[in-house]
Scaffold this motif. Structure first.
Motif, short mmCIF file in Angstrom:
data_model
loop_
_atom_site.label_atom_id
_atom_site.label_comp_id
_atom_site.label_asym_id
_atom_site.label_seq_id
_atom_site.Cartn_x
_atom_site.Cartn_y
_atom_site.Cartn_z
N LYS A 296 0.88 -1.17 0.00
CA LYS A 296 0.00 0.00 0.00
C LYS A 296 0.91 1.22 0.00
O LYS A 296 1.21 1.78 1.06
N HIS B 28 -11.15 -7.47 2.88
CA HIS B 28 -10.67 -6.32 2.11
C HIS B 28 -10.78 -5.05 2.96
O HIS B 28 -11.52 -5.01 3.95
N SER C 130 -11.44 -0.88 2.12
CA SER C 130 -11.73 0.17 1.14
C SER C 130 -11.22 1.50 1.66
O SER C 130 -11.72 2.01 2.66
N THR D 217 -12.35 -8.31 -4.93
CA THR D 217 -11.51 -7.16 -4.64
C THR D 217 -12.41 -5.96 -4.44
O THR D 217 -13.57 -5.95 -4.89
N TYR E 142 -12.60 -1.59 -4.51
CA TYR E 142 -12.00 -0.28 -4.79
C TYR E 142 -13.06 0.77 -4.52
O TYR E 142 -14.16 0.73 -5.10
N ASN E 143 -12.72 1.72 -3.62
CA ASN E 143 -13.70 2.72 -3.18
C ASN E 143 -14.98 2.04 -2.72
O ASN E 143 -14.96 1.16 -1.89
N TYR F 54 -7.66 -0.85 -9.47
CA TYR F 54 -7.14 0.42 -8.95
C TYR F 54 -7.51 1.51 -9.95
O TYR F 54 -7.13 1.44 -11.12
N ASN F 55 -8.24 2.52 -9.49
CA ASN F 55 -8.78 3.56 -10.39
C ASN F 55 -9.56 2.90 -11.51
O ASN F 55 -10.46 2.13 -11.26
N THR G 135 -16.67 3.01 -13.68
CA THR G 135 -15.95 4.04 -12.93
C THR G 135 -16.85 5.20 -12.52
O THR G 135 -16.56 5.91 -11.54
N TYR H 155 -17.88 5.10 -8.91
CA TYR H 155 -16.94 5.35 -7.81
C TYR H 155 -17.35 6.60 -7.06
O TYR H 155 -17.65 7.64 -7.64
#
Length: 513
Positions: A260, A352, A354, A419, A421-422, A477-478, A499, A502
């Motif tokens: 990270k 996980h 976030s 996984t 992400y956000n 990621y992104n 996206t 997000y």
């Protein structure tokens, strides 16, 4: 201009026959390839929740309208029905193009090869033909008194048009609610939500994804536990670094690296121990030892690790947070992982963190549930994946000789990998949906996407297998999706359909909705 009765009747009959040809051909196409048609409806962002009964109702309705158009006594009813059905089809495409979260590959049916806009123009043409035939039919001298003029005609058109559009709109609203919150495993596969941009042969299949940032992806290696391989966005290897631990005299058995940036962690729950370092020199210091043993560890921040550990009294799985800062302590909350029958196998899953939501997320492997908690392990919500398996289907046997409990037969996986992400949870599902081709499941891995802030399903997409090898690890990621398949790593770009979902969520407002 007034038409002669003979010409008017000929025009009406021609339009009726065009509708009959269209509907007979359309209905026959649907019924002859019924399973394919049902799958197409199942992929519709508007009708997927009702695909089962609509797959039967639509062709039967088309055939019934044909009968009405052929029988002179019911011709007017048939024309209004044909007009109304074409208005429904037109409204359906209009909503698809303007109000749904994605546009399917095709609208299916008799004109499957046409794109959506061309199909809409085709439908509008038949709407106009239906309206013209109705006007001509009502202007015939022998029915003038029955319909009492143009005012009644306008009223009838208004009722049929508004009713047809309302039916489609109501189906859309109901379907959105069912799909997002009460789904019966009906997936939505939008057109091209991901695009492959790079692929690299790593030569070995022992890699796993340890982390990523905006410029690189970091790989760990099971056969070289302290080796980190760094790839840039084009998946070109830029560095290969050996982690330097300040204590190497520990009985390591299950070393795992988590990156990270600018920090990285080295964990081994069998010791147990946690090392922490910075990516600028890859030197790590021992920050935790001789505390709770753990099976899974995920970095929360620069001084905390979320873990799945074991209750010393019951032996059941418990979620905990190891704080390695100045006031070292371990927080445990036995309420997060919910026991169904043994508290060990039935609570297996994936852990996980976030950063966007500042929350810990736990997804069960054998049932359709995930739990969200803050960094102090206060439960902030629970949600469900779209399959219907709410109880883990496991067969556990006791091996008295070795004093162990083992699976007596392979478990039924629900969620293989995941996984976060956000606010989005990406789940590699193991359960086929209602309207999905078996061939798709043989050659692809299916990823379901959920909005954790709403605790709702968003959409699904597939990862194509490579050289008959399946996906074994992935990370988002992104707008970048990294996937490991066999010896290869592949980078995909996520489309705006994903996206755009997000967002950073205030943890205190997580359950406000």
């Amino acid at each position: 201009m007034k038409l002669k009765p003979q010409i008017r009747n000929v025009i009406i009959e021609i339009i009726c026959m065009l509708f009959v040809l269209l509907f007979v051909y359309a209905a026959a196409s649907k019924l002859l390839d019924f399973q394919h048609f049902k799958i197409q409806l199942g992929q519709s962002p508007l009708l997927s929740a009702f695909a089962g009964w609509l797959a039967v109702l639509v062709p039967l309705l088309e055939l019934l309208i044909c009968v009405l158009l052929i029988v002179p006594r019911y011709k007017l009813a048939g024309l209004f029905s044909a007009y109304g059905l074409m208005v429904m089809f037109t409204a359906y495409i209009f909503i698809i193009l303007n109000y749904t979260s994605f546009i399917p590959c095709s609208c299916g049916g008799v004109l499957e090869k046409l794109d959506w806009k061309s199909h809409m123009l085709f439908n509008i043409l038949f709407v106009c033909l239906g309206a013209a035939a109705i006007v001509l039919h009502e202007n015939r001298p022998r029915v003038k008194n029955y319909y009492k003029g143009s005012a009644r005609l306008i009223g009838q058109f208004t009722i049929v048009t508004v009713s047809s559009i309302s039916v489609v709109t109501i189906l859309f609203i109901l379907s959105e609610n069912i799909i997002h919150y009460h789904n019966k495993l009906t997936r939505r596969f939008p057109q091209s939500p991901i695009q492959q941009e790079a692929i690299t042969d790593l030569k070995f299949n022992s890699f796993y994804i340890a982390g990523a940032d905006s410029s690189a992806v970091y790989l760990g290696n099971l056969t070289a536990p302290l080796m980190v391989t760094i790839l840039d966005n084009k998946l070109v290897q830029t560095q290969q670094r050996m982690i330097n631990l300040n204590h190497t005299d520990l009985p390591f058995r299950a070393v795992k690296i988590s990156v990270k940036p600018p920090y990285f962690f080295v964990t081994d729950g069998t010791v147990p121990c946690v090392f922490k370092g910075k990516t600028n020199d890859w030197k790590a210091k021992l920050v935790y030892k001789e505390g709770e043993y753990f099976t899974t560890a995920v970095a929360v921040d620069s001084s905390s690790i979320a873990v799945v550990t074991t209750d010393k009294v019951t032996g059941e799985n418990v979620l905990g947070v190891i704080q390695t800062g100045s006031g070292k302590k371990t927080i445990l909350n036995p309420e997060i992982l919910q026991k169904q029958f043994d508290g060990v196998f039935d609570t297996d899953g994936q852990l996980h963190f976030s950063e966007g939501m500042n929350t810990i997320v736990y997804l069960y492997a054998y049932r359709n549930e995930f739990t969200i908690a803050d960094k102090d392990l206060r439960i902030r919500g629970r949600g469900n994946t779209i399959d219907t398996i709410s109880q883990a289907k496991l067969s556990i046997a006791k091996d008295k000789k070795h004093k162990q409990r083992k699976f007596s037969k392979p478990p039924l996986f629900v969620n293989k990998r995941s996984t976060v992400y956000n606010n989005l949870l990406f789940v590699h599902s193991a359960v086929p949906g209602l309207y999905e081709d078996d061939r798709m499941w043989k050659r692809t891995s299916v990823i379901d996407v959920y909005d954790l802030s709403q605790k709702s399903y968003v959409l699904s997409f597939t990862i194509i297998h490579l050289n008959d090898q399946k996906m074994k690890d992935f990370l988002v990621y992104n707008d970048q999706l990294y996937v490991l398949i066999g010896n290869h790593i592949i980078r995909y770009k996520l489309d705006g359909q994903i996206t755009s979902k997000y967002r950073k969520i205030n943890i205190n407002n997580l359950l406000a909705k």
